[in-house]
Design a protein around this motif. Structure first.
Motif, PDB file in Angstrom:
ATOM      1  N   ALA A  97      23.467   1.141 -24.130  1.00  0.00           N
ATOM      2  CA  ALA A  97      24.323   1.552 -25.251  1.00  0.00           C
ATOM      3  C   ALA A  97      25.216   0.403 -25.716  1.00  0.00           C
ATOM      4  O   ALA A  97      25.335   0.143 -26.922  1.00  0.00           O
ATOM      5  CB  ALA A  97      25.171   2.754 -24.832  1.00  0.00           C
ATOM      6  N   LEU A  98      25.852  -0.293 -24.767  1.00  0.00           N
ATOM      7  CA  LEU A  98      26.743  -1.394 -25.126  1.00  0.00           C
ATOM      8  C   LEU A  98      25.962  -2.551 -25.756  1.00  0.00           C
ATOM      9  O   LEU A  98      26.481  -3.253 -26.625  1.00  0.00           O
ATOM     10  CB  LEU A  98      27.507  -1.881 -23.894  1.00  0.00           C
ATOM     11  N   TYR A  99      24.740  -2.751 -25.299  1.00  0.00           N
ATOM     12  CA  TYR A  99      23.919  -3.819 -25.876  1.00  0.00           C
ATOM     13  C   TYR A  99      23.706  -3.590 -27.372  1.00  0.00           C
ATOM     14  O   TYR A  99      23.877  -4.504 -28.188  1.00  0.00           O
ATOM     15  CB  TYR A  99      22.572  -3.883 -25.160  1.00  0.00           C
ATOM     16  N   TYR A 100      23.365  -2.371 -27.760  1.00  0.00           N
ATOM     17  CA  TYR A 100      23.106  -2.072 -29.167  1.00  0.00           C
ATOM     18  C   TYR A 100      24.400  -2.001 -29.978  1.00  0.00           C
ATOM     19  O   TYR A 100      24.387  -2.245 -31.192  1.00  0.00           O
ATOM     20  CB  TYR A 100      22.337  -0.762 -29.293  1.00  0.00           C
ATOM     21  N   PHE A 105      28.012  -7.026 -33.727  1.00  0.00           N
ATOM     22  CA  PHE A 105      29.326  -7.660 -33.862  1.00  0.00           C
ATOM     23  C   PHE A 105      29.358  -9.069 -33.270  1.00  0.00           C
ATOM     24  O   PHE A 105      30.423  -9.696 -33.247  1.00  0.00           O
ATOM     25  CB  PHE A 105      30.391  -6.799 -33.177  1.00  0.00           C
ATOM     26  N   GLY A 106      28.236  -9.549 -32.780  1.00  0.00           N
ATOM     27  CA  GLY A 106      28.183 -10.890 -32.228  1.00  0.00           C
ATOM     28  C   GLY A 106      28.826 -11.029 -30.870  1.00  0.00           C
ATOM     29  O   GLY A 106      29.138 -12.145 -30.435  1.00  0.00           O
ATOM     30  N   LEU A 107      29.026  -9.931 -30.169  1.00  0.00           N
ATOM     31  CA  LEU A 107      29.655  -9.973 -28.857  1.00  0.00           C
ATOM     32  C   LEU A 107      28.648 -10.114 -27.725  1.00  0.00           C
ATOM     33  O   LEU A 107      29.029 -10.368 -26.582  1.00  0.00           O
ATOM     34  CB  LEU A 107      30.492  -8.702 -28.631  1.00  0.00           C
ATOM     35  N   HIS A 108      27.377  -9.935 -28.039  1.00  0.00           N
ATOM     36  CA  HIS A 108      26.350 -10.086 -27.013  1.00  0.00           C
ATOM     37  C   HIS A 108      26.234 -11.549 -26.605  1.00  0.00           C
ATOM     38  O   HIS A 108      26.193 -12.447 -27.438  1.00  0.00           O
ATOM     39  CB  HIS A 108      25.001  -9.584 -27.538  1.00  0.00           C
ATOM     40  N   GLY A 109      26.211 -11.802 -25.306  1.00  0.00           N
ATOM     41  CA  GLY A 109      26.091 -13.165 -24.817  1.00  0.00           C
ATOM     42  C   GLY A 109      27.386 -13.940 -24.813  1.00  0.00           C
ATOM     43  O   GLY A 109      27.369 -15.161 -24.691  1.00  0.00           O
ATOM     44  N   THR A 110      28.526 -13.251 -24.949  1.00  0.00           N
ATOM     45  CA  THR A 110      29.829 -13.909 -24.943  1.00  0.00           C
ATOM     46  C   THR A 110      30.675 -13.372 -23.791  1.00  0.00           C
ATOM     47  O   THR A 110      30.470 -12.259 -23.309  1.00  0.00           O
ATOM     48  CB  THR A 110      30.580 -13.669 -26.253  1.00  0.00           C
ATOM     49  N   GLN A 111      31.652 -14.179 -23.372  1.00  0.00           N
ATOM     50  CA  GLN A 111      32.552 -13.726 -22.321  1.00  0.00           C
ATOM     51  C   GLN A 111      33.437 -12.585 -22.807  1.00  0.00           C
ATOM     52  O   GLN A 111      33.801 -11.705 -22.023  1.00  0.00           O
ATOM     53  CB  GLN A 111      33.412 -14.889 -21.835  1.00  0.00           C
ATOM     54  N   THR A 112      33.766 -12.599 -24.090  1.00  0.00           N
ATOM     55  CA  THR A 112      34.564 -11.500 -24.648  1.00  0.00           C
ATOM     56  C   THR A 112      33.829 -10.173 -24.503  1.00  0.00           C
ATOM     57  O   THR A 112      34.422  -9.157 -24.114  1.00  0.00           O
ATOM     58  CB  THR A 112      34.887 -11.760 -26.125  1.00  0.00           C
ATOM     59  N   GLY A 113      32.543 -10.175 -24.824  1.00  0.00           N
ATOM     60  CA  GLY A 113      31.753  -8.962 -24.668  1.00  0.00           C
ATOM     61  C   GLY A 113      31.681  -8.511 -23.227  1.00  0.00           C
ATOM     62  O   GLY A 113      31.766  -7.307 -22.933  1.00  0.00           O
ATOM     63  N   LEU A 114      31.537  -9.460 -22.286  1.00  0.00           N
ATOM     64  CA  LEU A 114      31.504  -9.102 -20.869  1.00  0.00           C
ATOM     65  C   LEU A 114      32.832  -8.512 -20.416  1.00  0.00           C
ATOM     66  O   LEU A 114      32.865  -7.542 -19.651  1.00  0.00           O
ATOM     67  CB  LEU A 114      31.163 -10.336 -20.031  1.00  0.00           C
ATOM     68  N   LEU A 185      24.993  -4.359 -15.846  1.00  0.00           N
ATOM     69  CA  LEU A 185      25.558  -4.479 -17.183  1.00  0.00           C
ATOM     70  C   LEU A 185      25.584  -5.940 -17.628  1.00  0.00           C
ATOM     71  O   LEU A 185      25.336  -6.246 -18.800  1.00  0.00           O
ATOM     72  CB  LEU A 185      26.969  -3.874 -17.188  1.00  0.00           C
ATOM     73  N   SER A 186      25.871  -6.848 -16.686  1.00  0.00           N
ATOM     74  CA  SER A 186      25.940  -8.269 -17.027  1.00  0.00           C
ATOM     75  C   SER A 186      24.581  -8.822 -17.424  1.00  0.00           C
ATOM     76  O   SER A 186      24.488  -9.731 -18.257  1.00  0.00           O
ATOM     77  CB  SER A 186      26.502  -9.063 -15.845  1.00  0.00           C
ATOM     78  N   ILE A 187      23.503  -8.294 -16.840  1.00  0.00           N
ATOM     79  CA  ILE A 187      22.160  -8.748 -17.211  1.00  0.00           C
ATOM     80  C   ILE A 187      21.891  -8.456 -18.684  1.00  0.00           C
ATOM     81  O   ILE A 187      21.305  -9.272 -19.401  1.00  0.00           O
ATOM     82  CB  ILE A 187      21.103  -8.071 -16.322  1.00  0.00           C
ATOM     83  N   PHE A 188      22.336  -7.306 -19.160  1.00  0.00           N
ATOM     84  CA  PHE A 188      22.097  -6.921 -20.548  1.00  0.00           C
ATOM     85  C   PHE A 188      22.959  -7.723 -21.527  1.00  0.00           C
ATOM     86  O   PHE A 188      22.524  -8.016 -22.640  1.00  0.00           O
ATOM     87  CB  PHE A 188      22.385  -5.429 -20.739  1.00  0.00           C
ATOM     88  N   LEU A 189      24.187  -8.075 -21.117  1.00  0.00           N
ATOM     89  CA  LEU A 189      25.148  -8.629 -22.062  1.00  0.00           C
ATOM     90  C   LEU A 189      25.414 -10.114 -21.899  1.00  0.00           C
ATOM     91  O   LEU A 189      26.055 -10.718 -22.746  1.00  0.00           O
ATOM     92  CB  LEU A 189      26.483  -7.873 -21.955  1.00  0.00           C
ATOM     93  N   SER A 190      24.966 -10.716 -20.797  1.00  0.00           N
ATOM     94  CA  SER A 190      25.243 -12.137 -20.587  1.00  0.00           C
ATOM     95  C   SER A 190      24.292 -13.001 -21.404  1.00  0.00           C
ATOM     96  O   SER A 190      23.205 -12.560 -21.809  1.00  0.00           O
ATOM     97  CB  SER A 190      25.114 -12.494 -19.105  1.00  0.00           C
TER      98      SER A 190
END
Length: 244
Positions: A97-100, A105-114, A185-190
């Motif tokens: 859910a958080l990935y989509y 918003f460009g937060l995927h792959g950022t420390q802010t998103g994590l 969760l980190s695997i999806f968003l890092s």
């Protein structure tokens, strides 16, 4: 929990594969860990994300706990159910859910998103710990402060905050460890520049399972132990100060 400690002797093996107990002991894999910039970057990323998550989750969770303490029973039950829902919903579902949600918003792959995602997982622990501490505070203390002319913020800073300090310390420790050890969760968003240490361990084990992964696991274990030991010392100090 004792089998978890097996990673410590495994990290000191001199062999090129994990063997417990090691045939011979060596620090070669610790040297390999330190010499690899990817491992070091992953370690510092995990620490950075965990620290920011701890700060954000502790502040928001404390405010939420105070609000819940002053709410009606029905509203408190509803809000608390929403707050602790990340403990009930499978992490894999939250991750998808958080990935989509974050990707547009460009937060995927950022420390802010994590940090935002880890805060969601850490928030229930903060609210529960702080809420339990608030229940032990005598309401007459706040009433006495108000009667002496203290405004709500001054009363909270000088009366409530010192009394709930042990609960805050425990909440911060749980928030830090929740973020520091989170992998699904980190695997999806890092991303490439925001890869945490658990994600790096997972990737390394998929490609080649060398003792350097045991080194990383040992560091996770030791840092987690240091965190909880520090919190226990702080809580003991706060309890003694409160008794005095």
């Amino acid at each position: 929990m004792l089998p978890v400690l097996v990673v410590i002797p495994a990290s000191f093996t001199s062999s090129s594969f994990v063997r417990v107990p090691p045939i011979a002991y060596s620090t070669r894999w610790y040297s390999a860990f330190i010499a690899d910039p990817e491992w070091i970057q992953a370690l510092f990323t995990s620490i950075s994300v965990a620290v920011f998550t701890t700060v954000v989750a502790t502040v928001i969770g404390t405010l939420a706990a105070i609000g819940l303490e002053q709410s009606s029973p029905k509203l408190r039950a509803l809000a608390l159910g929403l707050i602790i829902s990340p403990l009930v919903v499978p992490v894999i579902m939250i991750s998808v859910a958080l990935y989509y949600v974050m990707r547009p918003f460009g937060l995927h792959g950022t420390q802010t998103g994590l940090v935002l995602a880890h805060t969601l997982l850490a928030l229930p622990f903060v609210v529960i710990n702080v809420g339990l501490s608030l229940r032990t505070v005598d309401p007459n203390c706040r009433r006495a402060a108000a009667a002496l002319g203290a405004d709500p913020w001054y009363s909270f800073r000088t009366v409530t905050l010192p009394l709930i300090a042990p609960g805050l310390a425990g909440a911060a420790a749980f928030a830090f460890v929740t973020s520091f050890d989170e992998v699904v969760l980190s695997i999806f968003l890092s991303g490439v520049q925001s890869k945490t240490l658990p994600v790096k361990i997972w990737e390394a084990m998929r490609i080649e399972f060398t003792p350097v992964t045991a080194v990383a696991s040992a560091l996770l274990l030791v840092l987690t132990f240091i965190m909880f030991a520090t919190v226990e010392v702080m809580r003991d100090h706060a309890n003694r100060a409160g008794d005095q």
